[in-house]
Motif scaffolding. Structure first.
Motif, PDB file in Angstrom:
ATOM      1  N   LEU A 181       0.833  -1.204   0.000  1.00 40.30           N
ATOM      2  CA  LEU A 181       0.000   0.000   0.000  1.00 40.30           C
ATOM      3  C   LEU A 181       0.872   1.261   0.000  1.00 40.30           C
ATOM      4  N   ALA A 182       1.948   1.225   0.769  1.00 38.94           N
ATOM      5  CA  ALA A 182       2.849   2.381   0.822  1.00 38.94           C
ATOM      6  C   ALA A 182       3.495   2.646  -0.531  1.00 38.94           C
ATOM      7  N   ILE A 183       3.644   1.625  -1.352  1.00 40.52           N
ATOM      8  CA  ILE A 183       4.168   1.806  -2.718  1.00 40.52           C
ATOM      9  C   ILE A 183       3.090   2.379  -3.632  1.00 40.52           C
ATOM     10  N   ALA A 184       1.850   1.924  -3.440  1.00 41.86           N
ATOM     11  CA  ALA A 184       0.757   2.321  -4.330  1.00 41.86           C
ATOM     12  C   ALA A 184       0.507   3.828  -4.301  1.00 41.86           C
ATOM     13  N   TYR A 185       0.496   4.417  -3.112  1.00 43.56           N
ATOM     14  CA  TYR A 185       0.139   5.833  -2.985  1.00 43.56           C
ATOM     15  C   TYR A 185       1.127   6.762  -3.693  1.00 43.56           C
ATOM     16  N   PRO A 186       2.424   6.698  -3.396  1.00 42.81           N
ATOM     17  CA  PRO A 186       3.352   7.623  -4.074  1.00 42.81           C
ATOM     18  C   PRO A 186       3.458   7.394  -5.574  1.00 42.81           C
ATOM     19  N   MET A 303     -11.417  -0.073   1.000  1.00 41.20           N
ATOM     20  CA  MET A 303     -11.378   1.293   1.512  1.00 41.20           C
ATOM     21  C   MET A 303     -10.058   1.971   1.142  1.00 41.20           C
ATOM     22  N   ALA A 304      -8.968   1.192   1.104  1.00 42.18           N
ATOM     23  CA  ALA A 304      -7.667   1.750   0.724  1.00 42.18           C
ATOM     24  C   ALA A 304      -7.658   2.169  -0.735  1.00 42.18           C
ATOM     25  N   ARG A 305      -8.392   1.453  -1.574  1.00 40.63           N
ATOM     26  CA  ARG A 305      -8.471   1.800  -2.996  1.00 40.63           C
ATOM     27  C   ARG A 305      -9.218   3.120  -3.203  1.00 40.63           C
ATOM     28  N   GLN A 306     -10.209   3.381  -2.346  1.00 40.54           N
ATOM     29  CA  GLN A 306     -11.042   4.569  -2.515  1.00 40.54           C
ATOM     30  C   GLN A 306     -10.230   5.864  -2.424  1.00 40.54           C
ATOM     31  N   PRO A 307      -9.341   6.036  -1.403  1.00 38.24           N
ATOM     32  CA  PRO A 307      -8.554   7.272  -1.382  1.00 38.24           C
ATOM     33  C   PRO A 307      -7.685   7.452  -2.621  1.00 38.24           C
ATOM     34  N   VAL A 308      -7.146   6.351  -3.127  1.00 39.00           N
ATOM     35  CA  VAL A 308      -6.278   6.456  -4.296  1.00 39.00           C
ATOM     36  C   VAL A 308      -7.077   6.891  -5.520  1.00 39.00           C
ATOM     37  N   THR A 309      -8.216   6.245  -5.748  1.00 43.76           N
ATOM     38  CA  THR A 309      -9.027   6.597  -6.915  1.00 43.76           C
ATOM     39  C   THR A 309      -9.684   7.969  -6.732  1.00 43.76           C
ATOM     40  N   SER A 310     -10.061   8.282  -5.475  1.00 43.00           N
ATOM     41  CA  SER A 310     -10.637   9.611  -5.216  1.00 43.00           C
ATOM     42  C   SER A 310      -9.608  10.693  -5.476  1.00 43.00           C
ATOM     43  N   LEU A 311      -8.358  10.352  -5.248  1.00 42.35           N
ATOM     44  CA  LEU A 311      -7.294  11.303  -5.484  1.00 42.35           C
ATOM     45  C   LEU A 311      -7.299  11.787  -6.934  1.00 42.35           C
ATOM     46  N   SER A 312      -7.640  10.909  -7.842  1.00 41.07           N
ATOM     47  CA  SER A 312      -7.717  11.275  -9.255  1.00 41.07           C
ATOM     48  C   SER A 312      -8.762  12.369  -9.462  1.00 41.07           C
ATOM     49  N   TRP A 313      -9.910  12.201  -8.825  1.00 39.40           N
ATOM     50  CA  TRP A 313     -10.972  13.199  -8.965  1.00 39.40           C
ATOM     51  C   TRP A 313     -10.585  14.513  -8.295  1.00 39.40           C
ATOM     52  N   VAL A 314      -9.956  14.422  -7.124  1.00 43.98           N
ATOM     53  CA  VAL A 314      -9.524  15.628  -6.420  1.00 43.98           C
ATOM     54  C   VAL A 314      -8.501  16.393  -7.257  1.00 43.98           C
ATOM     55  N   VAL A 315      -7.566  15.659  -7.836  1.00 45.94           N
ATOM     56  CA  VAL A 315      -6.542  16.293  -8.667  1.00 45.94           C
ATOM     57  C   VAL A 315      -7.181  16.961  -9.881  1.00 45.94           C
ATOM     58  N   ASP A 316      -8.158  16.298 -10.481  1.00 49.74           N
ATOM     59  CA  ASP A 316      -8.859  16.861 -11.639  1.00 49.74           C
ATOM     60  C   ASP A 316      -9.527  18.177 -11.260  1.00 49.74           C
TER      61      ASP A 316
END
Length: 626
Positions: A181-186, A303-316
């Motif tokens: 997970l720590a690799i996925a986020y950065p 739940m861990a996937r949600q912050p990562v995918t939500s990050l895409s929308w936030v960045v947009d």
């Protein structure tokens, strides 16, 4: 991040709302994190019960007490799920309410500060900007900023808490899960940053096309009669649609880039989560995780996937806010002094009294004759627009208190520019302008000047509101008195709602003469000691002119009046005439004296009785009608 910090500084008064939204988000996140644990516990209870029932299948079954205890435990866990769900719903809606109110207040703050900045900018700024473009920036920029801040404040705490909690819980159960997970986020953030650069550039290009199209749109709507008169509908439509077609190609390039990078991001994410789910399933089979723990960990991974995918929308959303706020902050960062280009403004006369009743310094203990201080004094004034050549060159003249002075010259010779300089709308390049008792700043100066422009500038609203624009505290009786003096009452009586009649944008429901009479009444009600008439009767027919002229004669009594002459009948009644030729003063003197001097005024008098086409053309060049 810089843009976000600037927005937060601009809206620091909304800090309680930000904190409330984030607190609500923290509670909702905590409630959401409780769901996997409750579900996992329920799974283990039910699994144990099923195992016990299978083990005692050869006998009489599980004891009733154990069955009752199991049912009781399951019901309690179901109640716990209901409780956290109700908390999520209740607190989540409180956060939503705070977000809506915060968004509205932010729009108010940003819009008000934008308008305040626009009001502080000098006239030069508006000479180079389209009105529609200014409005488009307000609508687009602030909408994108408020939408981003609302979503960001709602999601920021959720993203942070969910990420930290999932990492900690994963590490507690099996550290390789946390490592993956720590690799996925950065990695996801890095790929998003790569996407962002090109996206923002293209978004800025799109915004430029939209702003220009919106600016032209506003111009066309405001000048629709001109557009139709010159049969220019199709040409305007073609230019307008061309701008938006340009945004189509930019959007296609932007979307292609975004989705290509998004496919890469999603692919990397799927590979990492494949490894996570594989580890969980295999360790469950090997007996390291119970069935309930497996269910809980699988839900946590979701739940861990949600912050990562939500990050895409936030960045947009953030990219749109950054691109949109760029034009907003470009306006907010403008320094009025730099936009203005420098140059001195009208100042109080050195010999004039600065306070009512005060004695001018030059008059104290002096044996000189009591010479009146000029009401207006131009000394060696040079002026030009931007980097263009001078429009006015070495202009010097005085206007005595109560004197009526008319300006005559060819069209474009600088007559209206003189009045703009008098009101401080522009700074002079050289020389100085002094105005007796003008006050210490431009606001006080302009309060002492009443203006009737060549084109009557009215606002949407009622006739009464437009007359009282310079004195909003005026009583209805004062408004009607000024209207009567300007012959406004003549046509207002024909309207069903009288002075409460709505006149439409720029007074579109009125004739040119009616609008001009309202503009004259507005100046009369302001009752300023200095009066500027910029071809005040040019839009009136002969009958209306006679009515308004009588009111103007009354208004000019005892006032210092500057008249930009359009009709010879108004020139003949002034005390002095100033003629301008090529931006320079040609002659100054009483009408009778200039009538025989051989200058521009004498030429006018000779031309007005002529019916020759060449002579009538010359009159028009001199911006005067006979």
């Amino acid at each position: 991040m810089t843009v976000l910090i600037r927005i937060l500084k601009f809206t620091r008064s909304l800090a309680p709302y930000y904190l409330g939204i984030m607190l609500a988000a923290a509670v909702v996140t905590a409630a959401g994190l409780a769901v996997p644990f409750i579900t996992g516990a329920a799974t283990d209870v039910i699994s144990d019960a099923i195992g016990n029932a299978a083990g005692s299948a050869a006998g009489n079954g599980a004891p009733p007490s154990e069955v009752s205890a199991t049912i009781g435990s399951v019901i309690l866990l179901a109640v716990a799920l209901l409780a956290v769900s109700l908390i999520e719903a209740g607190v989540g809606n409180i956060g939503g309410y705070l977000g809506d109110v915060m968004s509205a207040k932010m729009r108010t703050i940003l819009s008000t500060r934008y308008f305040e900045q626009l009001l502080s900018l000098p006239q030069r700024y508006y000479d180079n900007e389209l009105t529609g473009t200014i409005v488009a920036r307000l609508n687009r920029s602030i909408s994108e900023v408020t939408n981003f801040m609302k979503s960001f404040s709602n999601m920021f705490v959720t993203l942070i808490l969910t990420t930290v909690a999932v990492l900690a819980i994963s590490a507690w159960y099996y550290w390789p899960l946390a490592v993956l997970l720590a690799i996925a986020y950065p990695v996801y953030l890095w790929l998003t940053a790569l996407t962002s650069r090109k996206w923002q550039r293209l978004e800025g290009d799109k915004n430029e096309h939209v702003d220009v199209a919106s600016g032209r749109f506003a111009e066309v709507v405001g000048q629709m009669r001109v557009v139709k008169s010159f049969v220019s509908e199709r040409r305007e439509l073609k230019a307008f649609s061309s701008r938006f077609r340009s945004t189509e190609s930019l959007t296609a390039e932007q979307s292609k880039h975004w989705h290509r990078m998004d496919a890469l991001r999603q692919g990397v994410l799927h590979v990492i989560f494949f490894g996570l789910y594989t580890i969980i399933f295999v360790r469950t089979v090997l007996g390291f995780f119970s069935l309930g723990e497996m269910v809980m960990l699988v839900q946590l991974m979701s739940m861990a996937r949600q912050p990562v995918t939500s990050l895409s929308w936030v960045v947009d959303t953030a990219q749109r806010a950054i691109a949109g706020s760029k034009s907003y902050f470009e306006v907010m960062d403008l320094d009025p002094a730099q936009v203005d280009g420098g140059g001195s403004r009208p100042a109080p006369d050195r010999g004039a009294a600065s306070e009512p009743g005060a004695v001018p310094e030059s008059r104290i203990a002096s044996d000189e004759p009591d010479v009146p201080v000029p009401a207006i004094s131009f000394r060696g004034v040079h002026f030009g627009y931007d980097d263009d050549a001078d429009v006015l060159t070495d202009v010097t003249f005085d206007v005595a208190p109560g004197e009526r002075v008319a300006f005559v010259g060819e069209s474009g010779g600088g007559k209206t520019t003189l009045t703009n300089l008098l009101m401080g709308l522009y700074g002079v390049r050289e020389g100085s302008i002094s105005v007796s008792n003008s006050g210490s700043d431009l606001e006080m100066l302009r309060r002492n000047i009443g203006v009737v422009f060549q084109e009557p500038a009215l606002f949407s609203g009622t006739i009464a509101e437009n007359i009282a624009y310079g004195r909003p505290e005026a009583t209805r009786a004062e408004i009607e008195q000024a209207a009567e003096r300007a012959a406004v009452d003549v046509f207002v009586q024909k309207f069903e709602r009288g002075y409460d009649t709505l006149i439409g944008e720029r007074g579109v429901k009125l004739s040119g003469g009616q609008k001009q009479r309202i503009a004259v009444a507005r100046a009369m009600l302001k009752d300023a000691p200095i009066l500027v008439l910029d071809e005040a009767t040019s839009a009136l027919d002969t009958k209306s002119e006679r009515l308004v002229q009588a009111g103007l004669e009354d208004l000019m009594g005892g006032r210092t009046t500057l008249i930009i002459a359009h009709r010879l009948s108004t020139i003949a009644e002034v005390d002095r005439i100033v003629t301008l030729r090529d931006g320079r003063i040609d002659e100054i003197g009483p009408p009778a004296e200039l009538a025989v001097s051989g200058g521009i005024y004498a030429e006018l008098l000779a031309l007005q009785s002529s019916s020759a086409k060449s002579d009538r053309k010359r009159l028009r060049e001199l911006d005067v009608v006979g």
